[in-house]
Design a protein around this motif. Structure first.
Motif, PDB file in Angstrom:
ATOM      1  N   GLY A  26       0.791  -1.222   0.000  1.00 36.31           N
ATOM      2  CA  GLY A  26       0.000   0.000   0.000  1.00 36.31           C
ATOM      3  C   GLY A  26       0.823   1.273   0.000  1.00 36.31           C
ATOM      4  N   ARG A  27       2.112   1.163  -0.250  1.00 35.89           N
ATOM      5  CA  ARG A  27       3.000   2.322  -0.225  1.00 35.89           C
ATOM      6  C   ARG A  27       3.108   2.947  -1.611  1.00 35.89           C
ATOM      7  NH1 ARG A  27       7.823  -0.938   2.556  1.00 35.89           N
ATOM      8  NH2 ARG A  27       7.412  -2.027   0.634  1.00 35.89           N
ATOM      9  N   ILE A  28       3.422   4.227  -1.583  1.00 38.19           N
ATOM     10  CA  ILE A  28       3.668   4.945  -2.826  1.00 38.19           C
ATOM     11  C   ILE A  28       4.845   5.890  -2.592  1.00 38.19           C
ATOM     12  CG2 ILE A  28       2.011   6.780  -2.338  1.00 38.19           C
ATOM     13  CD1 ILE A  28       1.389   6.751  -5.378  1.00 38.19           C
ATOM     14  N   TYR A  29       5.709   5.996  -3.574  1.00 41.42           N
ATOM     15  CA  TYR A  29       6.875   6.870  -3.508  1.00 41.42           C
ATOM     16  C   TYR A  29       6.458   8.274  -3.937  1.00 41.42           C
ATOM     17  CZ  TYR A  29      11.257   8.985  -4.990  1.00 41.42           C
ATOM     18  OH  TYR A  29      12.300   9.845  -5.170  1.00 41.42           O
ATOM     19  N   ILE A  30       6.743   9.263  -3.103  1.00 37.91           N
ATOM     20  CA  ILE A  30       6.484  10.657  -3.473  1.00 37.91           C
ATOM     21  C   ILE A  30       7.772  11.195  -4.095  1.00 37.91           C
ATOM     22  CG2 ILE A  30       5.862  12.971  -2.663  1.00 37.91           C
ATOM     23  CD1 ILE A  30       4.481  11.594  -0.264  1.00 37.91           C
ATOM     24  N   PRO A  31       7.741  11.566  -5.367  1.00 38.82           N
ATOM     25  CA  PRO A  31       8.951  12.034  -6.041  1.00 38.82           C
ATOM     26  C   PRO A  31       9.582  13.246  -5.354  1.00 38.82           C
ATOM     27  CG  PRO A  31       7.208  11.612  -7.625  1.00 38.82           C
ATOM     28  CD  PRO A  31       6.590  11.538  -6.261  1.00 38.82           C
ATOM     29  N   LYS A  32      10.896  13.340  -5.485  1.00 40.50           N
ATOM     30  CA  LYS A  32      11.661  14.409  -4.840  1.00 40.50           C
ATOM     31  C   LYS A  32      11.125  15.794  -5.200  1.00 40.50           C
ATOM     32  CE  LYS A  32      16.409  16.094  -4.286  1.00 40.50           C
ATOM     33  NZ  LYS A  32      16.331  16.584  -2.982  1.00 40.50           N
ATOM     34  N   GLU A  33      10.764  16.021  -6.451  1.00 37.17           N
ATOM     35  CA  GLU A  33      10.301  17.355  -6.833  1.00 37.17           C
ATOM     36  C   GLU A  33       8.996  17.719  -6.109  1.00 37.17           C
ATOM     37  OE1 GLU A  33       8.484  17.676 -10.985  1.00 37.17           O
ATOM     38  OE2 GLU A  33       9.644  15.829 -11.136  1.00 37.17           O
ATOM     39  N   LEU A  34       8.136  16.738  -5.843  1.00 32.34           N
ATOM     40  CA  LEU A  34       6.918  17.021  -5.084  1.00 32.34           C
ATOM     41  C   LEU A  34       7.234  17.248  -3.609  1.00 32.34           C
ATOM     42  CD1 LEU A  34       4.371  14.465  -6.599  1.00 32.34           C
ATOM     43  CD2 LEU A  34       4.474  16.931  -6.970  1.00 32.34           C
ATOM     44  N   ARG A  35       8.129  16.408  -3.048  1.00 31.15           N
ATOM     45  CA  ARG A  35       8.518  16.587  -1.644  1.00 31.15           C
ATOM     46  C   ARG A  35       9.168  17.945  -1.437  1.00 31.15           C
ATOM     47  NH1 ARG A  35      11.020  11.584  -2.519  1.00 31.15           N
ATOM     48  NH2 ARG A  35      13.020  12.522  -1.972  1.00 31.15           N
ATOM     49  N   THR A  36      10.006  18.352  -2.379  1.00 26.95           N
ATOM     50  CA  THR A  36      10.671  19.655  -2.290  1.00 26.95           C
ATOM     51  C   THR A  36       9.649  20.781  -2.358  1.00 26.95           C
ATOM     52  OG1 THR A  36      12.692  18.771  -3.260  1.00 26.95           O
ATOM     53  CG2 THR A  36      12.405  21.149  -3.344  1.00 26.95           C
ATOM     54  N   ALA A  37       8.724  20.687  -3.308  1.00 25.41           N
ATOM     55  CA  ALA A  37       7.702  21.729  -3.457  1.00 25.41           C
ATOM     56  C   ALA A  37       6.817  21.836  -2.211  1.00 25.41           C
ATOM     57  CB  ALA A  37       6.841  21.443  -4.686  1.00 25.41           C
ATOM     58  N   ALA A  38       6.563  20.678  -1.552  1.00 22.28           N
ATOM     59  CA  ALA A  38       5.729  20.670  -0.343  1.00 22.28           C
ATOM     60  C   ALA A  38       6.561  20.872   0.921  1.00 22.28           C
ATOM     61  CB  ALA A  38       4.965  19.358  -0.249  1.00 22.28           C
ATOM     62  N   GLU A  39       7.885  21.044   0.756  1.00 21.73           N
ATOM     63  CA  GLU A  39       8.821  21.217   1.867  1.00 21.73           C
ATOM     64  C   GLU A  39       8.769  20.033   2.831  1.00 21.73           C
ATOM     65  OE1 GLU A  39       8.094  25.082   3.562  1.00 21.73           O
ATOM     66  OE2 GLU A  39       8.786  26.103   1.761  1.00 21.73           O
ATOM     67  N   MET A  40       8.652  18.823   2.270  1.00 19.24           N
ATOM     68  CA  MET A  40       8.637  17.595   3.060  1.00 19.24           C
ATOM     69  C   MET A  40      10.037  17.022   3.145  1.00 19.24           C
ATOM     70  SD  MET A  40       5.332  15.573   1.611  1.00 19.24           S
ATOM     71  CE  MET A  40       3.666  16.176   1.821  1.00 19.24           C
ATOM     72  N   GLU A  41      10.422  16.612   4.365  1.00 22.61           N
ATOM     73  CA  GLU A  41      11.731  16.018   4.594  1.00 22.61           C
ATOM     74  C   GLU A  41      11.555  14.729   5.382  1.00 22.61           C
ATOM     75  OE1 GLU A  41      14.152  18.870   6.593  1.00 22.61           O
ATOM     76  OE2 GLU A  41      13.990  20.344   4.990  1.00 22.61           O
ATOM     77  N   PRO A  42      12.552  13.836   5.356  1.00 20.12           N
ATOM     78  CA  PRO A  42      12.441  12.614   6.156  1.00 20.12           C
ATOM     79  C   PRO A  42      12.159  12.944   7.620  1.00 20.12           C
ATOM     80  CG  PRO A  42      14.310  12.472   4.680  1.00 20.12           C
ATOM     81  CD  PRO A  42      13.790  13.888   4.584  1.00 20.12           C
ATOM     82  N   GLY A  43      11.223  12.222   8.205  1.00 20.53           N
ATOM     83  CA  GLY A  43      10.849  12.443   9.592  1.00 20.53           C
ATOM     84  C   GLY A  43       9.691  13.410   9.774  1.00 20.53           C
ATOM     85  N   ASP A  44       9.278  14.091   8.704  1.00 22.89           N
ATOM     86  CA  ASP A  44       8.137  15.004   8.799  1.00 22.89           C
ATOM     87  C   ASP A  44       6.850  14.223   9.007  1.00 22.89           C
ATOM     88  OD1 ASP A  44       9.626  17.309   8.500  1.00 22.89           O
ATOM     89  OD2 ASP A  44       9.151  17.578   6.379  1.00 22.89           O
ATOM     90  N   ILE A  45       5.858  14.886   9.552  1.00 22.10           N
ATOM     91  CA  ILE A  45       4.547  14.302   9.765  1.00 22.10           C
ATOM     92  C   ILE A  45       3.684  14.632   8.555  1.00 22.10           C
ATOM     93  CG2 ILE A  45       2.513  14.251  11.255  1.00 22.10           C
ATOM     94  CD1 ILE A  45       4.380  15.528  13.449  1.00 22.10           C
ATOM     95  N   VAL A  46       3.040  13.612   7.988  1.00 22.41           N
ATOM     96  CA  VAL A  46       2.162  13.805   6.846  1.00 22.41           C
ATOM     97  C   VAL A  46       0.774  13.309   7.239  1.00 22.41           C
ATOM     98  CG1 VAL A  46       1.712  13.202   4.442  1.00 22.41           C
ATOM     99  CG2 VAL A  46       4.055  13.544   5.216  1.00 22.41           C
ATOM    100  N   LYS A  47      -0.214  14.172   7.096  1.00 26.35           N
ATOM    101  CA  LYS A  47      -1.602  13.810   7.393  1.00 26.35           C
ATOM    102  C   LYS A  47      -2.276  13.386   6.096  1.00 26.35           C
ATOM    103  CE  LYS A  47      -5.951  15.642   9.151  1.00 26.35           C
ATOM    104  NZ  LYS A  47      -6.633  16.836   9.673  1.00 26.35           N
ATOM    105  N   LEU A  48      -2.791  12.159   6.090  1.00 25.21           N
ATOM    106  CA  LEU A  48      -3.493  11.648   4.924  1.00 25.21           C
ATOM    107  C   LEU A  48      -4.989  11.817   5.146  1.00 25.21           C
ATOM    108  CD1 LEU A  48      -1.509   8.341   4.361  1.00 25.21           C
ATOM    109  CD2 LEU A  48      -1.162  10.547   3.238  1.00 25.21           C
ATOM    110  N   GLY A  49      -5.692  12.177   4.100  1.00 21.57           N
ATOM    111  CA  GLY A  49      -7.130  12.364   4.202  1.00 21.57           C
ATOM    112  C   GLY A  49      -7.826  11.955   2.923  1.00 21.57           C
ATOM    113  N   LEU A  50      -9.137  12.059   2.937  1.00 23.02           N
ATOM    114  CA  LEU A  50      -9.941  11.725   1.774  1.00 23.02           C
ATOM    115  C   LEU A  50     -10.961  12.834   1.579  1.00 23.02           C
ATOM    116  CD1 LEU A  50     -10.433   9.498  -0.345  1.00 23.02           C
ATOM    117  CD2 LEU A  50     -12.116   8.528   1.214  1.00 23.02           C
ATOM    118  N   GLN A  51     -10.936  13.474   0.417  1.00 19.45           N
ATOM    119  CA  GLN A  51     -11.868  14.547   0.091  1.00 19.45           C
ATOM    120  C   GLN A  51     -12.495  14.259  -1.261  1.00 19.45           C
ATOM    121  OE1 GLN A  51      -9.581  18.179   0.214  1.00 19.45           O
ATOM    122  NE2 GLN A  51      -9.891  18.427   2.400  1.00 19.45           N
ATOM    123  N   LYS A  52     -13.790  13.984  -1.257  1.00 18.91           N
ATOM    124  CA  LYS A  52     -14.537  13.745  -2.496  1.00 18.91           C
ATOM    125  C   LYS A  52     -13.861  12.698  -3.374  1.00 18.91           C
ATOM    126  CE  LYS A  52     -16.418  18.387  -2.441  1.00 18.91           C
ATOM    127  NZ  LYS A  52     -16.535  19.676  -3.113  1.00 18.91           N
ATOM    128  N   GLY A  53     -13.426  11.603  -2.759  1.00 17.40           N
ATOM    129  CA  GLY A  53     -12.814  10.519  -3.510  1.00 17.40           C
ATOM    130  C   GLY A  53     -11.352  10.711  -3.856  1.00 17.40           C
TER     131      GLY A  53
END
Length: 97
Positions: free
Chosen positions: A15-42
């Protein structure tokens, strides 16, 4: 990153998916960050957050809280906590330090 560029990924068998570096960089995500997953309108959403929601005591939320707290602690405090965790793990195994 261009907003019009779509990126397609395949979910692995766990059930894992790799988030590409360019997306992580744009979202300012780094290893160890907290990511909240949600569901909005599918649509599955992923948002970087600094704190977990109050009252969430799931193992994942607790780990995220500890990781976030460690970033704010002094090196000495981090070492003391790491030593205490090691003591707890070793005591559960019945091994003395």
């Amino acid at each position: 990153m261009s907003k019009s560029k779509n990126i397609y990924k395949i979910i692995d068998n766990k059930g894992r998916i790799y988030i590409p570096k360019e997306l992580r960089t744009a979202a300012e995500m780094e290893p160890g960050d907290i990511v909240k997953l949600g569901l909005q309108k599918g649509t599955v959403t992923a948002k970087k957050v600094n704190l977990i929601e109050i009252g969430d005591q799931s193992p994942e939320a607790m780990e995220a809280y500890v990781r976030a707290a460690l970033k704010e602690m002094s090196e000495e405090t981090q070492i003391n906590i790491a030593a205490r965790i090691l003591e707890l793990v070793e005591s559960r195994k019945g091994v003395q330090l």
